[in-house]
Design an enzyme around this catalytic site. Structure first.
Site, PDB file in Angstrom:
ATOM      1  N   LYS A  22      13.510  -0.699  -7.853  1.00  0.00           N
ATOM      2  CA  LYS A  22      13.366  -0.655  -6.389  1.00  0.00           C
ATOM      3  C   LYS A  22      11.971  -1.154  -6.009  1.00  0.00           C
ATOM      4  CE  LYS A  22      12.171   3.395  -4.389  1.00  0.00           C
ATOM      5  NZ  LYS A  22      10.960   3.379  -3.554  1.00  0.00           N
ATOM      6  N   ASN A  23      10.950  -0.656  -6.723  1.00  0.00           N
ATOM      7  CA  ASN A  23       9.571  -0.931  -6.299  1.00  0.00           C
ATOM      8  C   ASN A  23       9.066  -2.309  -6.678  1.00  0.00           C
ATOM      9  OD1 ASN A  23       9.644   1.523  -5.094  1.00  0.00           O
ATOM     10  ND2 ASN A  23       8.372   2.559  -6.615  1.00  0.00           N
ATOM     11  N   ARG A  92       8.082   2.972   4.339  1.00  0.00           N
ATOM     12  CA  ARG A  92       6.673   2.575   4.325  1.00  0.00           C
ATOM     13  C   ARG A  92       6.512   1.168   3.754  1.00  0.00           C
ATOM     14  NH1 ARG A  92       1.440   4.231   3.438  1.00  0.00           N
ATOM     15  NH2 ARG A  92       0.448   3.204   1.684  1.00  0.00           N
ATOM     16  N   CYS A 116       4.180  10.645   4.934  1.00  0.00           N
ATOM     17  CA  CYS A 116       5.328  10.963   4.067  1.00  0.00           C
ATOM     18  C   CYS A 116       5.397  12.477   3.922  1.00  0.00           C
ATOM     19  CB  CYS A 116       5.124  10.326   2.700  1.00  0.00           C
ATOM     20  SG  CYS A 116       5.791   8.684   2.730  1.00  0.00           S
ATOM     21  N   ARG A 121      -0.219   8.648   4.373  1.00  0.00           N
ATOM     22  CA  ARG A 121      -0.370   7.586   3.369  1.00  0.00           C
ATOM     23  C   ARG A 121      -0.961   6.381   4.100  1.00  0.00           C
ATOM     24  NH1 ARG A 121       4.988   7.204   0.196  1.00  0.00           N
ATOM     25  NH2 ARG A 121       3.904   5.561  -0.932  1.00  0.00           N
ATOM     26  N   PRO A 122      -2.297   6.297   4.122  1.00  0.00           N
ATOM     27  CA  PRO A 122      -2.949   5.257   4.922  1.00  0.00           C
ATOM     28  C   PRO A 122      -2.660   3.853   4.385  1.00  0.00           C
ATOM     29  CG  PRO A 122      -4.531   6.347   3.501  1.00  0.00           C
ATOM     30  CD  PRO A 122      -3.242   7.111   3.361  1.00  0.00           C
ATOM     31  N   VAL A 123      -2.939   2.874   5.222  1.00  0.00           N
ATOM     32  CA  VAL A 123      -2.822   1.468   4.804  1.00  0.00           C
ATOM     33  C   VAL A 123      -4.154   0.755   5.017  1.00  0.00           C
ATOM     34  CG1 VAL A 123      -0.331   1.210   5.083  1.00  0.00           C
ATOM     35  CG2 VAL A 123      -1.839   0.921   7.081  1.00  0.00           C
ATOM     36  N   ASP A 124      -5.252   1.540   5.026  1.00  0.00           N
ATOM     37  CA  ASP A 124      -6.574   0.946   5.300  1.00  0.00           C
ATOM     38  C   ASP A 124      -6.930  -0.156   4.309  1.00  0.00           C
ATOM     39  OD1 ASP A 124      -6.588   3.260   3.549  1.00  0.00           O
ATOM     40  OD2 ASP A 124      -8.742   2.957   3.380  1.00  0.00           O
ATOM     41  N   LEU A 125      -6.507  -0.009   3.043  1.00  0.00           N
ATOM     42  CA  LEU A 125      -6.850  -1.025   2.033  1.00  0.00           C
ATOM     43  C   LEU A 125      -6.088  -2.332   2.304  1.00  0.00           C
ATOM     44  CD1 LEU A 125      -6.793   1.242  -1.156  1.00  0.00           C
ATOM     45  CD2 LEU A 125      -8.793   0.495   0.146  1.00  0.00           C
ATOM     46  N   ASP A 306       5.500   9.131  -9.820  1.00  0.00           N
ATOM     47  CA  ASP A 306       6.905   9.183  -9.388  1.00  0.00           C
ATOM     48  C   ASP A 306       7.785   9.970 -10.353  1.00  0.00           C
ATOM     49  OD1 ASP A 306       6.992   5.843  -7.908  1.00  0.00           O
ATOM     50  OD2 ASP A 306       6.136   7.745  -7.239  1.00  0.00           O
ATOM     51  N   ILE A 328      -2.741  11.348  -7.710  1.00  0.00           N
ATOM     52  CA  ILE A 328      -2.530  10.168  -6.858  1.00  0.00           C
ATOM     53  C   ILE A 328      -2.356  10.560  -5.401  1.00  0.00           C
ATOM     54  CG2 ILE A 328      -1.088   8.124  -6.464  1.00  0.00           C
ATOM     55  CD1 ILE A 328      -2.588   8.057  -9.158  1.00  0.00           C
ATOM     56  N   ARG A 398      17.791   6.689  -1.215  1.00  0.00           N
ATOM     57  CA  ARG A 398      16.762   5.674  -0.945  1.00  0.00           C
ATOM     58  C   ARG A 398      16.356   4.968  -2.238  1.00  0.00           C
ATOM     59  NH1 ARG A 398      11.710   7.298   2.456  1.00  0.00           N
ATOM     60  NH2 ARG A 398      11.375   5.137   1.867  1.00  0.00           N
TER      61      ARG A 398
HETATM   62  C1  EPZ Z   1       3.877   2.678  -4.430  1.00  0.00           C
HETATM   63  O1  EPZ Z   1       3.545   3.200  -3.158  1.00  0.00           O
HETATM   64  C2  EPZ Z   1       5.288   3.150  -4.700  1.00  0.00           C
HETATM   65  N1  EPZ Z   1       6.181   2.657  -3.659  1.00  0.00           N
HETATM   66  C3  EPZ Z   1       5.336   4.682  -4.727  1.00  0.00           C
HETATM   67  O2  EPZ Z   1       6.658   5.037  -5.126  1.00  0.00           O
HETATM   68  C4  EPZ Z   1       4.361   5.185  -5.784  1.00  0.00           C
HETATM   69  O3  EPZ Z   1       4.332   6.600  -5.718  1.00  0.00           O
HETATM   70  C5  EPZ Z   1       2.955   4.638  -5.506  1.00  0.00           C
HETATM   71  O4  EPZ Z   1       3.007   3.189  -5.450  1.00  0.00           O
HETATM   72  C6  EPZ Z   1       1.960   5.037  -6.594  1.00  0.00           C
HETATM   73  O5  EPZ Z   1       2.400   4.563  -7.822  1.00  0.00           O
HETATM   74  C7  EPZ Z   1       6.582   1.367  -3.710  1.00  0.00           C
HETATM   75  O6  EPZ Z   1       6.212   0.625  -4.599  1.00  0.00           O
HETATM   76  C8  EPZ Z   1       7.528   0.918  -2.621  1.00  0.00           C
HETATM   77  P1  EPZ Z   1      -0.419   3.197  -3.408  1.00  0.00           P
HETATM   78  P2  EPZ Z   1       2.201   2.695  -2.401  1.00  0.00           P
HETATM   79  O7  EPZ Z   1      -0.874   2.273  -2.357  1.00  0.00           O
HETATM   80  O8  EPZ Z   1       1.985   1.274  -2.681  1.00  0.00           O
HETATM   81  C9  EPZ Z   1      -3.870   5.635  -1.326  1.00  0.00           C
HETATM   82  C10 EPZ Z   1       8.749   6.043  -4.934  1.00  0.00           C
HETATM   83  O9  EPZ Z   1       9.004   7.218  -5.225  1.00  0.00           O
HETATM   84  N2  EPZ Z   1      -3.976   4.484  -0.416  1.00  0.00           N
HETATM   85  O10 EPZ Z   1      -0.566   2.795  -4.850  1.00  0.00           O
HETATM   86  O11 EPZ Z   1       2.290   3.140  -0.996  1.00  0.00           O
HETATM   87  C11 EPZ Z   1      -2.552   6.393  -1.122  1.00  0.00           C
HETATM   88  O12 EPZ Z   1      -2.696   7.317  -0.059  1.00  0.00           O
HETATM   89  C12 EPZ Z   1       7.488   5.722  -4.165  1.00  0.00           C
HETATM   90  O13 EPZ Z   1       9.442   5.049  -5.283  1.00  0.00           O
HETATM   91  C13 EPZ Z   1      -5.026   4.441   0.477  1.00  0.00           C
HETATM   92  O14 EPZ Z   1      -5.850   5.350   0.541  1.00  0.00           O
HETATM   93  O15 EPZ Z   1       1.108   3.578  -3.160  1.00  0.00           O
HETATM   94  C14 EPZ Z   1      -2.372   7.074  -2.454  1.00  0.00           C
HETATM   95  O16 EPZ Z   1      -3.132   8.261  -2.482  1.00  0.00           O
HETATM   96  C15 EPZ Z   1       6.843   6.967  -3.600  1.00  0.00           C
HETATM   97  N3  EPZ Z   1      -5.129   3.397   1.330  1.00  0.00           N
HETATM   98  C16 EPZ Z   1      -2.956   6.062  -3.440  1.00  0.00           C
HETATM   99  O17 EPZ Z   1      -3.783   5.169  -2.664  1.00  0.00           O
HETATM  100  C17 EPZ Z   1      -4.224   2.354   1.296  1.00  0.00           C
HETATM  101  O18 EPZ Z   1      -4.366   1.393   2.086  1.00  0.00           O
HETATM  102  C18 EPZ Z   1      -1.915   5.217  -4.158  1.00  0.00           C
HETATM  103  O19 EPZ Z   1      -1.107   4.617  -3.161  1.00  0.00           O
HETATM  104  C19 EPZ Z   1      -3.161   2.412   0.359  1.00  0.00           C
HETATM  105  C20 EPZ Z   1      -3.067   3.482  -0.495  1.00  0.00           C
END
Ligand code: EPZ
Length: 422
Positions: A22-23, A92, A116, A121-125, A306, A328, A398
């Site tokens: 999926k991811n 998301r 969530c 779950r910010p998207v600032d990065l 996960d 995480i 999902r």
């Molecule tokens: C991906 O989410 C996966 N989703 C998640 O799987 C998985 O838990 C996560 O990576 C971690 O491995 C998909 O791939 C669709 P991140 P993503 O950005 O990309 C922080 C599932 O069960 N962060 O690696 O959203 C964030 O808050 C899902 O299939 C920022 O601070 O995760 C978290 O603490 C759930 N700012 C950490 O980084 C940002 O702009 C890791 O998040 C982005 C992230």
């Protein structure tokens, strides 16, 4: 809404083939926005999130068709640059269209994803990355509004202070058509990002270092259509292995990528699970009783967050006490109170859960709260005495394609039914 009825006590056996990731499929489908022409993406699981991504793409003007786990996508004509709130709120990962829209159209208007079940779950990065590539980014009524400079995005040096799967994927997709070289430091190494890079390279992108923490992308004029085979889902694989293990069963899995699952195999082995690897097939043998272990979630190649809830279900019936640390997410323990309803002995202390195995769990009504937590309920139900009803299984749908059918094939007594009301 649908629910599962599970009668515990059955030992799993037989054989099954794992589905596509999926991811990996979600960012690759978003990347199709970069490419004029018809693309074939094989081994795409039929999931709610994939359907949501298809709706977002079609809203943008993409012609998409899905048959027998193969997606045909044609993004020759894009008619919009906006991903509306009503779609993004469901998933998301819709934020993945930001980079490709900016690269292809020079503008994007994408609703901010919601929080969530386990905190914001910010998207600032993601946004910082787009700005470093030259885009003007602002927020307007809950939407991210981004605009590329006149000559298009420009290569940049981007260093993430947090390893982010999504931000790495989004920036990589934005950079493939940018002018010049982009270097991403502290990039995510997850196999899903490597698969995205492999897809983009197959379409003509110039990318090096994917799978390491430093990825370099040299912008090209344009990309061309491709046919691509998706990777298997390592989290689904781990989930099925855990289901076999918790019931003390023995079963055969096909279509696996053992090279992407080393830490998961090691931890299952530490719990007493036998795993024989033959190419892309596995024989999994659950022990009489699992041994407790300590678990700390990390970015890849560490133990995947996960699978944290799913392994916690194993610990609930293991011999001894295991300490689970979630590093995480700030609060990914919504499965704990539900597992306690089944009789689990879990003590929570901030980001740490101490799980002491009990001789048996007892069936109960439990609530799904998010995708992976719901699987922990299903695993608990597989071994709990009597009947367990798992409510609101749309969460599971999902990320898992008809999981109840797959588990039934392996001998579980589980069926889906529709219930009235919230
Ligand atoms: C991906 O989410 C996966 N989703 C998640 O799987 C998985 O838990 C996560 O990576 C971690 O491995 C998909 O791939 C669709 P991140 P993503 O950005 O990309 C922080 C599932 O069960 N962060 O690696 O959203 C964030 O808050 C899902 O299939 C920022 O601070 O995760 C978290 O603490 C759930 N700012 C950490 O980084 C940002 O702009 C890791 O998040 C982005 C992230």
């Amino acid at each position: 809404m649908d629910a599962f009825r599970i009668r515990g006590g059955r030992t799993l056996g037989g054989s099954t083939t794992v589905g596509g990731s999926k991811n990996a499929a979600l960012p690759i489908l978003a990347a199709a926005l970069l490419i004029p022409g018809r693309i074939f993406l094989r081994r795409v699981p039929h999931l709610r999130d994939v359907v949501t991504m298809q709706r977002v793409l079609e809203h943008l003007g993409v012609v998409a068709g899905y048959e027998d786990h193969c997606f045909q996508v044609d993004a020759t004509e894009l008619t919009s640059h906006e991903a509306p709130w009503d779609m993004v709120r469901r998933m998301r990962a819709s934020i993945y269209v930001l980079g490709p829209l900016l690269a292809r159209l020079g503008k994007a208007r994408v609703s901010l994803p919601g929080g969530c079940a386990w905190g914001p779950r910010p998207v600032d990065l993601h946004l910082r990355g787009m700005e470093l590539l030259g885009a003007k980014v602002s927020l307007d009524q809950g939407y991210v509004v981004a605009e590329a400079p006149k000559g298009g995005l420009r290569g940049a040096h981007i260093s993430f202070d947090v390893s982010s799967v999504g931000a790495t994927g989004n920036v990589m997709m934005a950079a493939v058509l940018a002018k010049g070289r982009t270097v991403i430091e502290n990039a995510a190494r997850e196999p899903e990002i490597t698969a995205l890079a492999d897809f983009l390279i197959a379409a003509g992108a110039k990318i090096e270092g994917h799978g390491t923490t430093t990825i370099a992308i040299d912008g090209v004029e344009g990309l061309h259509p491709v046919e691509f085979e998706n990777i298997p889902d390592r989290i689904e694989t781990g989930t099925i292995m855990a289901a076999i293990a918790i019931t003390g069963g023995r079963a055969h899995l096909e279509g696996v990528r053992p090279d992407q699952m080393a830490i998961v195999f090691d931890r299952l082995h530490d719990m007493g699970v036998g795993i024989e690897v033959e190419g892309r097939s596995l024989e999994v043998q659950g022990p009489e009783r699992l041994r407790a272990i300590d678990l700390t979630t990390q970015v890849y190649p560490g133990f995947p967050t996960d699978l944290q809830a799913i392994f916690m279900a194993l610990l609930c019936v293991a011999d001894g006490t295991g300490v689970v640390k979630e590093t995480i997410y700030s609060d990914r323990f919504s499965h704990v109170p539900e597992l306690q309803r089944l009789g689990a002995n879990i003590k929570l202390d901030g980001p740490v859960a101490r799980v002491t195995g009990v001789p048996k769990l007892t069936g109960a009504h439990v609530l799904s709260t998010d995708l992976r937590a719901s699987c922990a309920m299903v695993l608990g139900g597989l071994v709990a005495e009597g009947e367990t009803i798992v409510h609101r299984v749309y969460h599971i749908d999902r990320g898992y394609e008809r999981i109840e059918e797959r588990l039934s094939t392996l001998g579980a007594e589980i069926d889906r039914f529709t219930e009235e009301g919230p």
